[in-house]
Design a protein around this motif. Structure first.
Motif, PDB file in Angstrom:
ATOM      1  N   HIS A   1      13.256  -0.575 -65.892  1.00 29.18           N
ATOM      2  CA  HIS A   1      11.986  -0.059 -65.353  1.00 29.18           C
ATOM      3  C   HIS A   1      11.406  -1.004 -64.313  1.00 29.18           C
ATOM      4  N   LEU A   2      11.449  -2.313 -64.603  1.00 27.36           N
ATOM      5  CA  LEU A   2      10.913  -3.309 -63.681  1.00 27.36           C
ATOM      6  C   LEU A   2      11.945  -4.393 -63.429  1.00 27.36           C
TER       7      LEU A   2
ATOM      8  N   ARG B   1       7.085  -2.767 -55.075  1.00 30.23           N
ATOM      9  CA  ARG B   1       5.812  -3.424 -54.790  1.00 30.23           C
ATOM     10  C   ARG B   1       6.186  -4.790 -54.246  1.00 30.23           C
TER      11      ARG B   1
ATOM     12  N   VAL C   1       7.038   6.402 -65.421  1.00 31.57           N
ATOM     13  CA  VAL C   1       7.115   4.942 -65.275  1.00 31.57           C
ATOM     14  C   VAL C   1       6.499   4.526 -63.950  1.00 31.57           C
ATOM     15  N   CYS C   2       6.867   5.226 -62.893  1.00 33.14           N
ATOM     16  CA  CYS C   2       6.341   4.889 -61.563  1.00 33.14           C
ATOM     17  C   CYS C   2       4.823   5.007 -61.526  1.00 33.14           C
TER      18      CYS C   2
ATOM     19  N   VAL D   1       3.259   2.058 -63.563  1.00 35.00           N
ATOM     20  CA  VAL D   1       3.414   0.775 -62.873  1.00 35.00           C
ATOM     21  C   VAL D   1       2.549   0.747 -61.616  1.00 35.00           C
ATOM     22  N   GLU D   2       2.506   1.854 -60.891  1.00 35.34           N
ATOM     23  CA  GLU D   2       1.681   1.914 -59.684  1.00 35.34           C
ATOM     24  C   GLU D   2       0.212   1.680 -60.025  1.00 35.34           C
TER      25      GLU D   2
ATOM     26  N   VAL E   1      10.936  -0.842 -59.083  1.00 38.61           N
ATOM     27  CA  VAL E   1      10.603   0.089 -60.162  1.00 38.61           C
ATOM     28  C   VAL E   1      11.741   1.098 -60.294  1.00 38.61           C
ATOM     29  N   ASN E   2      12.228   1.262 -61.522  1.00 36.10           N
ATOM     30  CA  ASN E   2      13.271   2.225 -61.856  1.00 36.10           C
ATOM     31  C   ASN E   2      14.593   1.940 -61.159  1.00 36.10           C
TER      32      ASN E   2
ATOM     33  N   LYS F   1       6.885   4.102 -52.399  1.00 36.58           N
ATOM     34  CA  LYS F   1       7.785   4.986 -53.133  1.00 36.58           C
ATOM     35  C   LYS F   1       9.030   5.197 -52.278  1.00 36.58           C
TER      36      LYS F   1
END
Length: 192
Positions: free
Chosen positions: A116-117, A100, A51-52, A55-56, A111-112, A68
């Motif tokens: 997830h977002l 972010r 997921v990271c 999304v990144e 994130v996570n 991170k």
């Protein structure tokens, strides 16, 4: 607006006219999850890392600040928490957790976390309509590049059932002693 959202600026009609001068900030948060991946509470570390990475790849296209959290010091995590950019849950080193944010710190995407977002817009004063519009715009940009978990009958799917649907939470941070001193607490409580 992406057409899926059932809550829009009309939900805040008239709210901003009732500002009492004691409102410190407004926040709109949207919870989203990626389709076909286990949601964070049930996901293995490898899924959270995936997921990271996804999304990144999407979030770093416009050169935003992407950090991170597994590599962040306890002091840095505390700073992000005190600035309301991350939640208490992200103070713990979670696998695949990241944030972010824009340079001003008004927009952030956790994130996570529980989902997830977690898309968040935090603005000074009473600015719910503007916060919603900015969060919705960022959500639309992300949804063009990421496949969200969405049900036509339920809306956006989230880890917590209370967030299913729009996935939106709107809130304001108020200075309660100031409201009491200005004798504005009772009118606000009566208006709720």
């Amino acid at each position: 607006m992406n057409g899926r959202s059932s809550t829009g600026p009309e939900a805040f009609a008239g709210v901003e006219q009732r500002e009492h001068g004691i409102i410190l900030s407004s926040r709109v948060r949207l919870a989203r999850n990626l389709q076909d991946l286990a949601f964070p509470p049930q996901a293995a570390a490898g899924v959270l890392d995936e997921v990271c990475l996804r999304v990144e790849a999407v979030l770093c296209k416009g050169a935003p600040l992407f950090e991170k959290l597994g590599k962040a010091s306890p002091r840095r995590l505390q700073e992000l928490f005190e600035e309301h950019l991350i939640s208490r849950d992200l103070l713990k080193h979670r696998p695949g957790a990241a944030i972010r944010m824009n340079a001003e710190g008004r927009h952030s995407v956790m994130v996570n976390e529980e989902d997830h977002l977690r898309i968040q817009v935090l603005l000074p004063g009473l600015a719910l309509r503007r916060a919603w519009e900015e969060a919705d715009r960022l959500d639309d940009e992300l949804e063009q590049r990421l496949d969200y978990a969405f049900s036509p009958s339920l809306g956006y799917l989230t880890s917590c059932p209370s967030n299913v649907g729009t996935g939106m939470r709107a809130s304001v941070l108020m200075h309660l002693p100031g409201l009491v001193m200005m004798r504005e607490m009772e009118p606000i409580m009566n208006g709720l």
